[in-house]
Motif scaffolding. Structure first.
Motif, PDB file in Angstrom:
ATOM      1  N   VAL A 114       0.867  -1.169   0.000  1.00  0.00           N
ATOM      2  CA  VAL A 114       0.000   0.000   0.000  1.00  0.00           C
ATOM      3  C   VAL A 114       0.906   1.222   0.000  1.00  0.00           C
ATOM      4  O   VAL A 114       1.877   1.290   0.756  1.00  0.00           O
ATOM      5  N   ALA A 115       0.620   2.152  -0.914  1.00  0.00           N
ATOM      6  CA  ALA A 115       1.443   3.356  -1.062  1.00  0.00           C
ATOM      7  C   ALA A 115       0.539   4.573  -1.081  1.00  0.00           C
ATOM      8  O   ALA A 115      -0.545   4.553  -1.683  1.00  0.00           O
ATOM      9  N   ALA A 116       0.981   5.641  -0.410  1.00  0.00           N
ATOM     10  CA  ALA A 116       0.209   6.887  -0.365  1.00  0.00           C
ATOM     11  C   ALA A 116       1.107   8.047  -0.767  1.00  0.00           C
ATOM     12  O   ALA A 116       2.236   8.165  -0.269  1.00  0.00           O
ATOM     13  N   LEU A 124      -3.178  10.346  -2.948  1.00  0.00           N
ATOM     14  CA  LEU A 124      -3.374   9.246  -3.886  1.00  0.00           C
ATOM     15  C   LEU A 124      -2.922   7.960  -3.211  1.00  0.00           C
ATOM     16  O   LEU A 124      -1.795   7.877  -2.718  1.00  0.00           O
ATOM     17  N   VAL A 125      -3.802   6.977  -3.168  1.00  0.00           N
ATOM     18  CA  VAL A 125      -3.520   5.714  -2.479  1.00  0.00           C
ATOM     19  C   VAL A 125      -3.651   4.564  -3.464  1.00  0.00           C
ATOM     20  O   VAL A 125      -4.705   4.381  -4.090  1.00  0.00           O
ATOM     21  N   ALA A 126      -2.580   3.783  -3.601  1.00  0.00           N
ATOM     22  CA  ALA A 126      -2.579   2.598  -4.461  1.00  0.00           C
ATOM     23  C   ALA A 126      -2.275   1.382  -3.606  1.00  0.00           C
ATOM     24  O   ALA A 126      -1.431   1.450  -2.704  1.00  0.00           O
ATOM     25  N   HIS A 127      -2.954   0.254  -3.874  1.00  0.00           N
ATOM     26  CA  HIS A 127      -2.674  -0.930  -3.053  1.00  0.00           C
ATOM     27  C   HIS A 127      -2.966  -2.218  -3.804  1.00  0.00           C
ATOM     28  O   HIS A 127      -3.721  -2.252  -4.777  1.00  0.00           O
ATOM     29  N   HIS A 189      -6.957   5.160  -5.800  1.00  0.00           N
ATOM     30  CA  HIS A 189      -8.012   6.143  -5.588  1.00  0.00           C
ATOM     31  C   HIS A 189      -7.409   7.455  -5.095  1.00  0.00           C
ATOM     32  O   HIS A 189      -6.307   7.484  -4.544  1.00  0.00           O
ATOM     33  N   GLU A 190      -8.186   8.533  -5.264  1.00  0.00           N
ATOM     34  CA  GLU A 190      -7.779   9.877  -4.878  1.00  0.00           C
ATOM     35  C   GLU A 190      -8.695  10.355  -3.753  1.00  0.00           C
ATOM     36  O   GLU A 190      -9.921  10.207  -3.830  1.00  0.00           O
ATOM     37  N   HIS A 191      -8.091  10.920  -2.694  1.00  0.00           N
ATOM     38  CA  HIS A 191      -8.862  11.356  -1.529  1.00  0.00           C
ATOM     39  C   HIS A 191      -8.541  12.812  -1.205  1.00  0.00           C
ATOM     40  O   HIS A 191      -7.361  13.149  -1.010  1.00  0.00           O
TER      41      HIS A 191
END
Length: 268
Positions: A114-116, A124-127, A189-191
């Protein structure tokens, strides 16, 4: 209009009470505004190898993108940063597969990740897998990733309840991992970020030992000091059995400033 953020970081990884070595790995790049956490799997010390390769490749790939002259002059778009994250995880996937092919002891190794990445006023969070990201805002903890696991698929299908899932014997069976096959499916996803937001990345060594309400309560009590908060969460997971490695990264958004494009050019 562009944005500049002021961030605070802390991280901690622990072997736990049962395992003989730590297969988790984490990377905090304060100057780049990103963090990476991986939870390896595999025989011998292969899980440790997979997670270390993954965090290292992702970190170096993102740092190389940030160091380019074009990025130094012009703020990249959100779509560009999403592409960086996807390409970095894909590169890590290839590196893990290549390492396994060169050493028979590493055959079958893999890892979650998991990367932020803080970009402008967004995170931006990818996992891949079941390592998670959470947002702690106004004393409320919300999970912002969706586990790639057999158990989560059963919950989504309505076959079991989230309450029963806590006691399921298959909670650690994941449906996606880095290093398992050449084509990797990455969720991203983008938060929108707000000032004083606190984001947590963690391995399942934390969430298997502590439920949502317990983690939320500990964060309410200790989040003013990020290092103390990391230590409190890890110690609590160990007190409840520490059956796996435990890793936590905390990222606080202390300030978000707006600035004009001209300000950005002169600051570069």
């Amino acid at each position: 209009m562009t944005f500049q953020h002021v961030l605070e970081f802390a991280g901690l990884t622990d072997i736990g009470q049962v395992r003989t070595h730590n297969e988790d790995a984490l990377e905090i790049c304060a100057e780049g505004g990103f963090v990476v956490l991986a939870d390896g799997m595999g025989g011998y010390n292969a899980g440790e190898v997979a997670s270390t390769i993954t965090t290292d490749v992702i970190s170096k790939t993102l740092q190389a993108r940030l160091a380019s002259q074009w990025v130094q002059m012009f703020a990249p778009s959100s779509a560009s940063v999403q592409r960086w994250l996807l390409e970095a995880i894909e590169a890590a996937n290839t590196s893990v597969i290549d390492a396994a092919g060169l050493n028979s002891e590493y055959a079958g190794m893999g890892t979650t990740v998991v990367a932020a990445f803080c970009h402008q006023d967004k995170l931006l969070v990818a996992h891949v897998g079941d390592s998670r990201a959470y947002r702690f805002r106004a004393d409320a903890l919300i999970q912002i990733t969706h586990d790639h696991s057999v158990l989560q698929a059963q919950i989504d299908a309505g076959l079991i309840t989230p309450e029963y899932a806590q006691f399921s014997p298959i909670k650690n069976l994941i449906t996606r991992a880095v290093g398992v096959q050449p084509d990797i499916e990455i969720e991203i996803h983008e938060h929108p970020m707000e000032e004083r937001d606190l984001y947590m990345l963690c391995s399942d060594g934390l969430t298997d030992m502590l439920n949502h309400d317990e983690i939320q309560g500990l964060m309410r009590a200790t989040s003013s000091d990020l290092n103390a908060c990391c230590r409190t969460l890890v110690d609590a997971a160990n007190a409840y059995g520490g059956r796996d490695n435990i890793s936590v990264i905390l990222l606080r958004v202390k300030e978000i400033r707006q600035r004009s494009f001209i300000d950005h050019i002169f600051a570069s």
